[in-house]
Design an enzyme around this catalytic site. Structure first.
Site, PDB file in Angstrom:
ATOM      1  N   SER A 296       0.841  -1.192   0.000  1.00  0.00           N
ATOM      2  CA  SER A 296       0.000   0.000   0.000  1.00  0.00           C
ATOM      3  C   SER A 296       0.883   1.251   0.000  1.00  0.00           C
ATOM      4  CB  SER A 296      -0.946  -0.032   1.201  1.00  0.00           C
ATOM      5  OG  SER A 296      -1.968   0.930   1.050  1.00  0.00           O
TER       6      SER A 296
ATOM      7  N   LYS B 171     -19.733  17.443   2.367  1.00  0.00           N
ATOM      8  CA  LYS B 171     -18.927  17.466   3.583  1.00  0.00           C
ATOM      9  C   LYS B 171     -19.138  16.201   4.402  1.00  0.00           C
ATOM     10  CE  LYS B 171     -16.307  19.360   6.747  1.00  0.00           C
ATOM     11  NZ  LYS B 171     -14.883  19.637   6.515  1.00  0.00           N
TER      12      LYS B 171
END
Length: 410
Positions: A192, A246
């Site tokens: 990763s 948001k």
């Protein structure tokens, strides 16, 4: 008080070096003494003759069996210490999110500055005759040699996008610096975000051990939503936000299908950027077939990762370091400097410059204030002379008060 996140390293020594070439020299001397010791009942002088004769026969046999003799690195052929390899280690417990990115950015800046200073001064010396007597002609920077290689021993399973993206960008600075080779060795895992960092190695210089786990080119976003549990117990959270996009993944409020889709879109954007970063850094075609096989979050062992183009060679870091030592390179391990043992801001570099009479007087007064025990410790240094003793200590002692006055603390 407030806390500043500005990255401003303190004005003190941060690093020290171990020359790996000498790492086993003392142990080797002890081994030779043990080998040269005679067996019970054999006199020392007789065993010494047998031992040296046997060693000479073995060396002659080795030379005869070599079809093509290679001249060893030496000062004569210019190969000994004509290149410098500096080892950086990112250990498993050195999480990027726990300050490793800050440590790495400071280290990278230090190495780049030293290399540029060395290169610029070397060029100046070759064009300006009166600079031939500067410290670069005789000092440490000219000793770097014709090439400089940074060897990062990386061991990381990844972490947050922001932290590992910043760490990878720091390695990109090294990779893009002219005349610096960035080699990265993975002994255990680079997955990763860890592989995002590893992919910044100079082309052809990304290595992995046979059983190292490499890859995991993917993105993970997860959280725990307690909305249904709270509603079951009669608790209603109040969520106030401005902007429909948001915080789509909330812990207390209800997460709508539209918000889940927004979060998935964010993950897809990051994943695509991750793929482009790797394919560009590794000079890979990035075909859809390759992406469908590799960029799925899967991890691969060293040999398979090499076949897929994720790494360039299957070799451990120890093997590679041994190769560099055998090639005559100067191999240095960069380590954080832990500071002095007396609670003073004193580093070994402080012993390289001199003090005037006033400085020596201030130094004596300050040491007396620290107690008679320290006075006895430093007495021998004063007898030898300030040029060899604690030469720049007073500067740090005087700066302690200013550091305390201007420290940023909560």
């Amino acid at each position: 008080g407030s806390h500043s996140d500005a990255f401003i390293p303190s004005t003190a020594q941060h690093y020290t070096f171990e020359r790996v070439n000498d790492r086993y020299r003392r142990d080797g001397s002890a081994l030779m003494q043990a080998l040269a010791s005679p067996p019970p009942g054999v006199r020392k002088y007789r065993w010494k003759r047998i031992f040296h004769r046997r060693r000479k026969e073995n060396m002659d046999s080795l030379i005869d069996s070599t079809t093509e003799s290679m001249e060893p690195p030496s000062l004569g052929n210019g190969e000994l210490y004509n290149r410098t390899v500096i080892i950086l280690e990112m250990k498993p417990d050195s999480r990027v999110g726990n300050g490793m990115a800050e440590h790495l950015r400071d280290t990278v800046s230090f190495l780049i500055e030293q290399h540029r200073d060395h290169t610029d001064r070397r060029r100046s010396i070759s064009h300006v005759p009166h600079l031939a007597t500067t410290r670069t002609a005789k000092g440490i920077r000219s000793a770097i040699g014709a090439e400089m290689e940074i060897l990062l021993i990386l061991d990381s399973g990844g972490g947050t996008v922001q932290d590992y993206g910043l760490a990878a960008s720091q390695l990109c600075r090294l990779r893009n610096e002219p005349q610096i080779k960035l080699t990265i060795c993975v002994d255990r895992v680079a997955a990763s975000g860890g592989y995002m960092m590893a992919s910044q190695a100079t082309p052809g210089q990304l290595f992995a051990a046979p059983f190292a786990m490499v890859g995991s080119i993917g993105v993970l976003m997860e959280t725990v939503n307690l909305h249904d549990l709270l509603a079951k117990n009669g608790i209603k959270p109040l969520i106030i936000k401005a902007g429909k996009n948001k915080a789509p993944l909330k812990q207390l409020g209800e997460v709508t299908p539209e918000e889940l889709e927004m979060a998935q879109d964010d993950a897809n954007v990051i994943h695509q950027a991750f793929q482009k970063w790797v394919t560009k850094s590794r000079n890979l075609s990035g075909s859809q077939e390759w992406l469908d096989k590799v960029a799925t979050g899967a991890v691969f062992l060293g040999a398979e990762a090499c076949e897929l183009g994720l790494v360039d060679r299957v070799v451990t870091s120890d093997e590679y370091v041994a190769e560099r030592v055998a090639a005559g390179d100067r191999v240095l391990r960069l380590m954080p400097y832990r500071g002095s043992q007396l609670g003073l801001r004193l580093s070994p570099l402080d012993l390289l410059t001199g003090l005037d009479a006033e400085g020596r007087a201030k130094l004596t007064l300050r040491i007396k204030q620290l107690g008679p025990g320290i006075c006895q410790t430093f007495a021998s240094l004063f007898r030898v002379g300030s040029a060899v003793g604690a030469l720049n200590l007073v500067h740090h002692l005087a700066s302690l008060q200013s550091h305390r006055s201007f420290s940023f603390s909560g």
